[in-house]
Design an enzyme around this catalytic site. Structure first.
Site, PDB file in Angstrom:
ATOM      1  N   LYS A  86     101.531  -9.324  69.264  1.00 26.39           N
ATOM      2  CA  LYS A  86     102.333  -8.721  68.200  1.00 26.39           C
ATOM      3  C   LYS A  86     102.494  -7.221  68.422  1.00 26.39           C
ATOM      4  O   LYS A  86     103.208  -6.553  67.690  1.00 26.39           O
ATOM      5  CB  LYS A  86     101.700  -8.988  66.835  1.00 26.39           C
ATOM      6  N   HIS A 101      97.064 -14.909  55.343  1.00 24.50           N
ATOM      7  CA  HIS A 101      97.592 -15.854  56.324  1.00 24.50           C
ATOM      8  C   HIS A 101      96.588 -17.018  56.395  1.00 24.50           C
ATOM      9  O   HIS A 101      95.393 -16.819  56.175  1.00 24.50           O
ATOM     10  CB  HIS A 101      97.656 -15.124  57.674  1.00 24.50           C
ATOM     11  N   ASP A 109      92.035  -8.290  58.375  1.00 21.32           N
ATOM     12  CA  ASP A 109      92.970  -8.952  59.293  1.00 21.32           C
ATOM     13  C   ASP A 109      94.099  -7.947  59.538  1.00 21.32           C
ATOM     14  O   ASP A 109      94.948  -7.725  58.685  1.00 21.32           O
ATOM     15  CB  ASP A 109      93.486 -10.240  58.637  1.00 21.32           C
ATOM     16  N   CYS A 111     103.052 -19.320  57.442  1.00 19.35           N
ATOM     17  CA  CYS A 111     101.610 -19.587  57.429  1.00 19.35           C
ATOM     18  C   CYS A 111     100.938 -18.896  56.250  1.00 19.35           C
ATOM     19  O   CYS A 111      99.808 -18.405  56.368  1.00 19.35           O
ATOM     20  CB  CYS A 111     100.937 -19.186  58.740  1.00 19.35           C
TER      21      CYS A 111
END
Lengths: 161, 419
Positions: free
Chosen positions: B239, B136, B213, B377
């Protein structure tokens, strides 16, 4: 929102599948590239001015159906018109897409008013505007323009491409 | 004769009652343009269940004050609830100690913290940082900024046509200048689950720390940072059924202690004079200023909620949804799945022949179906697959098979408009 499918059916069935003036011009006096970096759409607009009159115009690129249909109808509409008339249409089209135009009042958009439906789709307004924004850049001998940052048609005043 | 075990056997996991779970999410009752909402944009942000909403309300109506400051009742309550939430997050990812959990504003903020706190101190000219094509932008741009500032170099692990990292190539990128690895656990654009355990072990054998991540993994898979042995693990609250504006950075205590602070201000200091300021200990050293207290407490409630259902069961239900959707889409002429890794989680990126993703998204919205369209993204991923954008349906545990059917019917309807 109820009109979205109708908008699609009307403009897509025709102009998306059979875009008018799609391609390049051999004798272009003006041209510009337009990008929407947020969605990756890009198109080029080429035109030939005979004095003040748009003698020929063409576009090509990769874009969504709204953008492509807008470009197709734009080229069909401005061909043969004067630059000043085209600039008036650019302004009116942009105002319409941004809900700033009274469609019941006096304007010159004619069939282009079908794009009024994008007013209800805020994320798609720039798809419809991109070809017009690019045409404006071409008139002003700006080689490349964008729907974002300092070139953003939602903020940049017309005549300042 | 051997008896078949009854379905009610306590040894078997109870069936996943998605309707009961859906009842916890007020927003799922919403109608969009007269159609029931089908929310399939969970990779962008998930929805919030009633217990988390109630927890925010309770905090705001009975517990709010600034933390770590005053001696009064409310401040002490807010401080203890905030720290309790940190312990919940510690348990959620099985961190060794609660001080290894730093509250950040989200994954992006957490990665920037590592870039400033670790990268700017320990990475220099000529050093190399390994990232992957799948990343990302939030795990690319901070490292580019660092590379530019320090004269460091970024090396990129390529992917195959299925959207899987080429691990042989990853291993070949290592040399004596390799100082850091940043890799996403699960790809937001394609759903690929990366072999992060192997990648961490390989990097550690060469003395290189690894940041994971976890923005798309923590909401969908059980995460155990001790088992992974990662040096950093970052994810966002919104999220995983929590509020926006909150996330965490997990870091091994030893490495966090060696790092320099990212932001300066209140709370991150022990004493300040104009001659010398002494920084606070971890995690406070990295939490300058008043944090989003309510959001942090809400995130604690969210991980309680998820843990009560069980991350293993959540992962299993989402895999059922993904497999069913994949099977359905594979049977549709003119629709192509982008990202066909063997191991995937909760994400279905696809392209409809002759239809731009934005048109797919706008027309699905007409049917009340929310998906994401665009580059997610992750522009390097799009470039690898030679597309400007994709349409992405991303699932959560509260999605049902009926919603997958709605998606499939919606895609058919899009094809019909364009036929």
């Amino acid at each position: 929102m109820a009109d979205t499918k109708a908008l699609y059916q009307e403009v897509i069935l025709d102009h998306n599948r059979k875009p008018r003036n799609y391609g390049t011009l051999g004798n272009a006096s003006h041209q510009a590239e337009g990008h929407n970096p947020l969605c990756g759409d890009h198109l080029s607009v080429m035109l030939n001015l005979d004095g003040e009159r748009i003698d020929g115009i063409a576009f090509q690129g990769e874009s969504c159906a709204i953008c492509k249909a807008s470009a197709s109808m734009m080229t069909a509409t401005v061909k043969g018109k004067t630059r000043a008339d085209a600039e008036t249409l650019i302004q009116e089209f942009r105002d319409m897409a941004m809900s700033k135009l009274d469609l019941n009042g006096h304007h010159h958009l004619g069939r282009l008013a079908v794009f009024a439906g994008v007013r209800d789709l805020p994320t798609r307004v720039k798809c419809a505007i991109l070809p017009w924004h690019t045409l404006h850049a071409a008139f002003n001998s700006v080689a490349s323009t964008s729907t974002e940052a300092e070139d953003d048609p939602m903020h940049a005043p017309i005549g300042n491409a | 004769m051997k008896l078949v075990e009854p379905a009610s056997s306590p040894r078997l996991a109870p069936t996943f009652d998605v309707e009961r779970i859906r009842a916890d999410f007020p927003i799922l009752k919403l109608k969009v343009g007269g159609k029931p909402l089908v929310y399939l944009d969970n990779a962008a942000s998930s929805q919030m269940p009633r217990p988390v909403i109630d927890r925010l309300l309770r905090y705001q109506t009975t517990q709010h004050a600034n933390i770590n400051r005053a001696v009064h009742y409310l401040s002490e309550t807010a401080t203890s609830e905030y720290e309790e939430s940190r312990r919940k997050l510690q348990c959620f990812i099985n961190a060794r100690e609660d001080k290894e959990v730093i509250f950040t504003s989200g994954t992006t903020d957490a990665i920037n913290l590592v870039m400033h706190g670790y990268g700017r101190k320990f990475i220099g000219a000529g050093d190399e940082i390994i990232l992957t094509t799948l990343e990302h932008h939030s795990n690319i741009v901070p490292w580019q900024m660092l590379a530019e500032e320090k004269g460091a170099k970024i090396r990129v692990v390529p992917i195959n046509d299925a959207g899987e990292l080429l691990i042989d190539e990853y291993e070949k990128l290592f040399n004596e200048r390799t100082k850091f690895v940043g890799v996403m656990h699960v790809s937001n654009a394609l759903g690929t689950i990366n072999p992060v355990k192997h990648m961490i072990d390989f990097a550690h054998a060469r003395g290189v720390p690894v940041l994971i991540d976890g923005a798309q993994a923590a909401p969908h898979l059980p995460v155990d940072v001790q088992a992974l042995d990662c040096d950093f693990y970052a994810f966002s609250g919104h999220k995983l059924c929590g509020p926006t504006g909150i996330g965490i950075l997990y870091g091994k205590a030893a490495i966090l202690e060696r790092m320099q602070p990212f932001k300066g201000g209140g709370d991150m200091i022990l004493s300040v004079t104009f001659e010398k300021t002494t920084y606070n200990t971890i995690p406070h050293k990295f939490e300058a200023g008043t944090p989003p207290i309510a959001a942090a407490i809400g995130l604690g409630a969210a991980v309680d909620y998820l843990s009560a259902i069980g991350m293993g069961r959540i992962a299993a239900h989402e895999l059922d949804l993904l497999n069913y959707a994949t099977e359905q889409v594979n049977g549709m002429p003119g629709v192509r799945i982008i990202g066909t890794a063997e191991k995937k989680a909760a994400v279905l990126s696809f392209a409809v022949d002759g239809v731009h993703p934005h048109d797919v998204g706008t027309l699905l919205n007409e049917d009340g179906i929310a998906i994401r369209t665009g580059h997610h993204c992750a522009q390097p991923v799009m470039q690898r697959f030679k597309v400007a954008a994709t349409s992405r349906a991303s699932f959560a545990f509260y999605n049902s098979m009926a919603e997958v059917d709605a998606l499939i019917a919606g895609i058919r309807s899009v094809q019909k408009v364009f036929s």
